[in-house]
Design an enzyme around this catalytic site. Structure first.
Site, PDB file in Angstrom:
ATOM      1  N   GLN A 155       0.817  -1.129  -0.115  1.00 46.88           N
ATOM      2  CA  GLN A 155       0.061   0.544   0.285  1.00 46.88           C
ATOM      3  C   GLN A 155       0.111   1.350   0.554  1.00 46.88           C
ATOM      4  O   GLN A 155       2.304   1.850   0.810  1.00 46.88           O
ATOM      5  CB  GLN A 155      -0.839  -0.232   1.028  1.00 46.88           C
ATOM      6  CG  GLN A 155      -1.799   1.728   0.801  1.00 46.88           C
ATOM      7  CD  GLN A 155      -2.353   1.143   2.695  1.00 46.88           C
ATOM      8  OE1 GLN A 155      -2.401   1.599   3.335  1.00 46.88           O
ATOM      9  NE2 GLN A 155      -4.241   1.664   1.790  1.00 46.88           N
ATOM     10  N   CYS A 190      -6.911   6.648   4.590  1.00 46.07           N
ATOM     11  CA  CYS A 190      -6.674   7.291   5.819  1.00 46.07           C
ATOM     12  C   CYS A 190      -6.252   8.490   5.658  1.00 46.07           C
ATOM     13  O   CYS A 190      -6.319   9.291   5.379  1.00 46.07           O
ATOM     14  CB  CYS A 190      -4.998   6.802   5.993  1.00 46.07           C
ATOM     15  SG  CYS A 190      -4.976   7.263   7.447  1.00 46.07           S
ATOM     16  N   HIS A 250     -14.118   1.330   2.201  1.00 44.33           N
ATOM     17  CA  HIS A 250     -14.561   0.705   3.778  1.00 44.33           C
ATOM     18  C   HIS A 250     -15.538   1.749   3.800  1.00 44.33           C
ATOM     19  O   HIS A 250     -15.470   2.855   3.395  1.00 44.33           O
ATOM     20  CB  HIS A 250     -13.241   2.147   4.385  1.00 44.33           C
ATOM     21  CG  HIS A 250     -13.322   1.646   5.593  1.00 44.33           C
ATOM     22  ND1 HIS A 250     -12.811   2.046   6.883  1.00 44.33           N
ATOM     23  CD2 HIS A 250     -14.279   1.348   6.921  1.00 44.33           C
ATOM     24  CE1 HIS A 250     -12.269   1.752   7.880  1.00 44.33           C
ATOM     25  NE2 HIS A 250     -14.068   1.680   7.967  1.00 44.33           N
ATOM     26  N   GLY A 310     -15.447  -2.975   9.963  1.00 46.88           N
ATOM     27  CA  GLY A 310     -16.156  -3.784  11.147  1.00 46.88           C
ATOM     28  C   GLY A 310     -16.550  -5.264  10.599  1.00 46.88           C
ATOM     29  O   GLY A 310     -17.458  -5.811  12.176  1.00 46.88           O
ATOM     30  N   ARG A 336      -9.437  -4.586  12.393  1.00 40.54           N
ATOM     31  CA  ARG A 336      -8.596  -4.531  13.585  1.00 40.54           C
ATOM     32  C   ARG A 336      -9.047  -6.423  14.027  1.00 40.54           C
ATOM     33  O   ARG A 336      -8.349  -7.105  14.842  1.00 40.54           O
ATOM     34  CB  ARG A 336      -9.394  -3.860  14.724  1.00 40.54           C
ATOM     35  CG  ARG A 336      -8.642  -2.794  14.160  1.00 40.54           C
ATOM     36  CD  ARG A 336      -9.175  -1.566  15.200  1.00 40.54           C
ATOM     37  NE  ARG A 336     -10.928  -1.021  14.299  1.00 40.54           N
ATOM     38  CZ  ARG A 336     -12.064  -0.504  14.575  1.00 40.54           C
ATOM     39  NH1 ARG A 336     -11.736  -0.590  15.708  1.00 40.54           N
ATOM     40  NH2 ARG A 336     -12.792  -0.262  13.220  1.00 40.54           N
TER      41      ARG A 336
END
Length: 332
Positions: free
Chosen positions: A71, A101, A173, A215, A236
């Site tokens: 990336q 970001c 996202h 999520g 995450r």
């Protein structure tokens, strides 16, 4: 052509681990690869400035990491093209442009989510890279920024970047980003998720390859998203609970394999750890990525505590992990 996994007819992008600053370094990726042979891995974002002017080797990775994507963060088409050529020469399987970001330090360098407000520049960046490499060039972005969060805005962005930039794959996202007022952590949690909007985007652009991100906490959720999307990117949860990757090859890619044994994964890390320590690495920088491996398994807390307390000590080596494993074995 998108990279395909070695033992599956399904493309690697079907399930991927998100690029995460300060988390998905090469130690982390080597570890995650032991849990899943098929998953597409992404580097942390690396800026064009670091690659061109930095003293370190920001493109270093282990051959075992494939399939692995780099990336990039940047907004200068010529610099991005230069870095993309370097990355292709090093063997990376994909180049991904960060347009998602929201960090202040990213905006100051004019890259990340703020680029969503300049679709033509993003298109120019992607086209510049596509013109000089044969590996895929993809874009990771959000569903909007600040008050520019209408579905029409998102469609215009995709239209421009896919049409003029010739980008064939997007990772979306499913949150918008606030460019001021929220920290990067808050931007991953406060803006609401809107999965239906991303599903609609895929329906409206059926010729493009699209992955969904944001999520996603289980393989069951991933499989539900795959009913609508070409791929799923997990962030995450895969870092904090990497054990979920043990079943990815079988459940997501349909591989005829048994699920990875986490204890075997720890021991498979020993040769890598010994090699890295001999080159000056520090055990704690490797084991920090392994703390969540036994989440939900008796002894997990003791495992985390033992590594946290002992991996930083002088002379710490793989024996620390073997000792920590006994705390799991005692509970099994």
């Amino acid at each position: 052509m998108q990279p395909e996994t070695q033992s599956s007819a399904l493309p690697a992008y079907r399930f991927s681990i998100a690029p995460m600053l300060d988390w998905t370094d090469r130690h982390c990726r080597y570890f995650l690869r032991l849990l899943s042979r098929q998953t597409l891995l992404y580097t942390e974002m690396v800026t064009t400035g670091a690659i061109i002017h930095g003293k370190g080797d920001y493109l270093a990775y282990s051959e075992e990491e494939h399939p692995v994507a780099l990336q990039l963060g940047g907004s200068d088409p010529a610099q991005l093209a230069h870095c993309a050529k370097l990355a292709e020469a090093r063997g990376y399987d994909e180049i991904n442009l960060n347009v998602g970001c929201p960090s202040d330090r990213v905006q100051n360098g004019m890259f990340g989510a703020c680029l969503m407000g300049n679709a033509q520049l993003v298109a120019d960046c992607v086209k510049a890279m596509r013109d000089v490499v044969s590996i895929p060039v993809t874009v990771k972005t959000r569903i909007g920024i600040d008050d520019q969060d209408s579905y029409a805005f998102l469609c215009d962005f995709i239209n421009t970047v896919s049409g003029q930039g010739e980008c064939e794959m997007f990772i979306i996202h499913a949150r918008k980003a606030w460019l001021s007022g929220l920290s990067p952590k808050e931007n991953r949690e406060i803006p609401p998720l809107d999965y239906p909007r991303v599903y609609q985007l895929k329906r409206d652009f059926p010729h493009l390859t699209m992955s969904i991100n944001g999520g996603i906490k289980s393989l069951e959720e991933a499989k539900e998203h795959l009913r609508h999307m070409d791929g799923v990117m997990v962030g995450r949860e895969a870092y904090q609970n990497p054990g979920i990757l043990a079943a990815v090859d079988r459940e997501i890619f349909g591989a005829d394999t048994t699920d990875t044994d986490p204890v075997a994964v720890v021991r498979a890390m020993y040769p890598y750890i010994e090699r890295e320590l001999s080159q000056g690495a520090y055990l704690g920088h490797i084991t920090r990525h392994m703390l969540g491996l036994f989440q939900g398994i008796p002894g997990a807390r003791q495992w985390r505590r033992y590594l946290s307390e002992n991996a930083h000590k002088a002379g710490a080596d793989a024996a620390v992990l073997e000792q920590a494993l006994k705390l799991i074995a005692d509970k099994r």
